[in-house]
Design an enzyme around this catalytic site. Structure first.
Site, short mmCIF file in Angstrom:
data_model
loop_
_atom_site.label_atom_id
_atom_site.label_comp_id
_atom_site.label_asym_id
_atom_site.label_seq_id
_atom_site.Cartn_x
_atom_site.Cartn_y
_atom_site.Cartn_z
N CYS A 1 0.83 -1.20 0.00
CA CYS A 1 0.00 0.00 0.00
C CYS A 1 0.86 1.26 0.00
CB CYS A 1 -0.91 0.03 1.22
SG CYS A 1 -1.92 -1.45 1.37
N ASP B 1 2.82 2.32 2.44
CA ASP B 1 3.28 2.83 3.74
C ASP B 1 3.22 1.82 4.87
OD1 ASP B 1 0.50 3.26 3.56
OD2 ASP B 1 0.78 5.42 3.31
N CYS C 1 5.18 8.11 2.26
CA CYS C 1 5.36 9.43 1.69
C CYS C 1 5.68 10.46 2.77
CB CYS C 1 4.10 9.84 0.92
SG CYS C 1 2.66 10.00 1.98
N CYS D 1 -2.77 8.73 5.91
CA CYS D 1 -1.50 8.80 6.67
C CYS D 1 -1.78 9.07 8.14
CB CYS D 1 -0.60 9.91 6.12
SG CYS D 1 -0.15 9.71 4.39
#
Lengths: 132, 403
Positions: free
Chosen positions: A37, A39, A63, A106
């Protein structure tokens, strides 16, 4: 899409990068996400006998926003009690870092990482109490 | 801070020599090339004819076979939808391959809704399809094969002449999306058996918003149903007032590209190889994607294990590159091109495309290598995957909590 100044600051000067001894009974480790995915976050906390989080470390594959979210999370949970750490919501992180909609996951990941680390250290301690 | 542009496969700056040619056609020579009864129109038409010659020379075709468009996306649409509709009674089968640009894939998918069948051929790990694969996929009702000349993400060059030969043998039309190849490597539509070729000006130091489609006129005479209907410009295949300054720019860009192709190609592949040498001698666990031999001189695609592409781009902030990471797009899916090469999602997320250009210098490459090495090392120190790999954990065996 430009990054907010706070994301850039956390990315360039990440707080609390590193690792704690995951075998220690007073250290909780939360690993969330998946490489597929894009992360993976590892967040670790060290607690004292009064359930205060005395140290926190992270490592993140992801990221800039994922790195900033985990960096911020470690900063926020240090000095809190375990139950207070759980009060941190992903929306607080979104707000602080001014994350755009595509980066909300995130912040969700960072909240999940905190929960996983707290659950880990709590489980370890319960197991120790039962054993003794 | 030094700014470096290594995203020339996305777009290029207009060459000042090209701009000089264009300017008169934005100022005093503003005529409509379709105006047949005054000198403004004649001069505009003359300029368009010159450009047609310039583009035709790069392709090895007759100027009459060049149709002006707004760019490769439109050219691909005219070629694929236009051929499908013109020859739809003859057959309803089209062959393409998995790493095509969206501007080929999407028109094909659109035609599927209209009852056409499309076969997307798989590629090797290097991103190649073979003429044999094409031969085996051709059915009685196949009307078109569309295989890109060179890939925009990896630079891999397909065996055009061999595929063209199979298409000729089987009597099937052969289209290629030549966007990345045009003006960079030798093209010969005759020797390669190409019937339709799409190209854009802005990838070869011309302006944006202009391109062309080569449509063969002899052996066989190829016809396309138009996508845009109107004044019947461009042999009826593409109506609309010609973008004279843009076309002049494309012509000038084509002429320069052809003239400088040999020397520029050597210079670019030198820079590309210097970049790869610099990266691979300073970093472990990095992989080059695509075919290192059958490759455009200006594209280098690399996966940096344990590091995510967007964070890499953020780390080298003053260097402009592209990544196959999902984080760079809204889709959350990493590059389908790299996945077609058999890369796992994790490696696709960790990829960076460096594309050099006419204005890239050796200093730009050395600066970028230093920046990359520094950033990759920094991010690996921060990467839980790198830590786990160093501890000897097999990451493919870990059960991840996918989200």
């Amino acid at each position: 899409m430009a990054y907010s100044n706070k994301v850039v600051d956390h990315f360039e000067h990440p707080r609390n990068v590193g690792s704690l001894d995951k075998a220690a009974v007073n250290v909780g480790t939360g690993i969330v996400g998946a490489p597929e995915c894009g992360d993976v976050m590892k967040l670790q906390i060290q607690v004292d006998d009064a359930n205060n989080i005395v140290d926190a470390k992270f490592k993140t594959f992801g990221c800039g926003s994922a790195i900033a979210s985990s960096s911020l999370a470690t900063e926020w949970i240090k000095g809190r009690k375990l139950d207070e750490a759980l009060e941190i919501k992903n929306t607080d992180i979104v707000k602080e870092l001014a994350l755009p909609p595509v980066k909300i996951h995130c912040s969700v990941l960072a909240e999940d990482a905190i929960r996983a680390a707290v659950a880990d250290v709590t489980a370890k301690r319960d197991a120790k109490v039962e054993a003794s | 801070m030094r700014q470096v542009y290594l995203d020339n496969a996305a777009t290029t700056p207009v060459d000042p020599r090209v701009l000089d040619e264009m300017l008169p056609y934005l100022r005093e020579e503003f005529g409509n090339a379709a105006s047949r009864n005054h000198s403004y129109g004649w001069r505009a038409e003359e300029a368009v004819d010159t450009a047609r010659n310039q583009v035709a020379k790069v392709l090895g075709c007759s100027p009459k076979e060049v149709i002006w468009t707004s760019g490769s996306t439109e050219s691909n649409n005219i070629a694929i939808k236009g051929v499908a509709r013109m020859y739809g009674e003859k057959g309803k089968h089209i062959i393409a391959q998995e790493t095509e640009h969206k501007a080929v894939i999407d028109p094909c998918k659109y035609l599927e809704q209209e009852g056409y069948r499309v076969t997307f051929l798989p590629v090797t790990k290097a991103g190649l399809v073979s003429a044999e694969q094409v031969r085996e996929a051709i059915c009685d009702d196949t009307i078109l094969v569309s295989i890109m000349f060179a890939n925009n993400e990896t630079g891999t060059i397909q065996p055009m002449a061999e595929i063209g030969k199979v298409c000729k043998e089987k009597g099937v039309l052969f289209h290629t999306d030549g966007t990345q190849a045009f003006g960079k490597i030798p093209v010969d539509v005759e020797a390669m058996g190409i019937d339709l070729f799409s190209l854009s000006a802005h990838k070869v130091y011309g302006p944006k918003g202009v391109g062309a489609l080569y449509v063969r006129r002899k052996r066989p005479r190829v016809r396309c149903e138009p996508v845009l209907h109107g004044g019947g410009h461009e042999r009826g295949m593409r109506s609309g007032t010609l973008n004279v300054p843009g076309i002049v720019g494309l012509g000038a860009a084509a002429e320069i590209a052809l003239r400088e192709m040999d020397t520029e190609s050597k210079r670019l592949s030198g820079l590309r190889d210097r970049m790869w040498k610099g990266l691979s001698s300073n970093l472990d666990e990095i992989f080059r994607n695509g075919d290192p031999d059958q490759c455009l001189p200006n594209i280098l695609n690399v996966s940096f294990l344990y590091v995510e592409g967007e964070s890499l781009m953020m780390g080298i902030s003053t260097v402009a590159v592209s990544s196959g990471s999902a984080c760079t797009s809204a889709s959350l899916e990493p590059s389908y091109v790299l996945k077609a090469l058999g890369l796992g999602d994790d490696l696709a997320h960790s990829s960076i495309r460096f594309s050099m250009g006419r204005f890239t210098t050796q200093e730009d490459i050395d600066f970028t290598v230093d920046k990359m090495v520094e950033t990759v090392n920094k991010l690996r120190e921060m990467s839980p995957l790198y830590e786990m790999a160093k501890e000897g954990i097999d990451l493919s065996k870990v059960v991840w909590a996918a989200h």
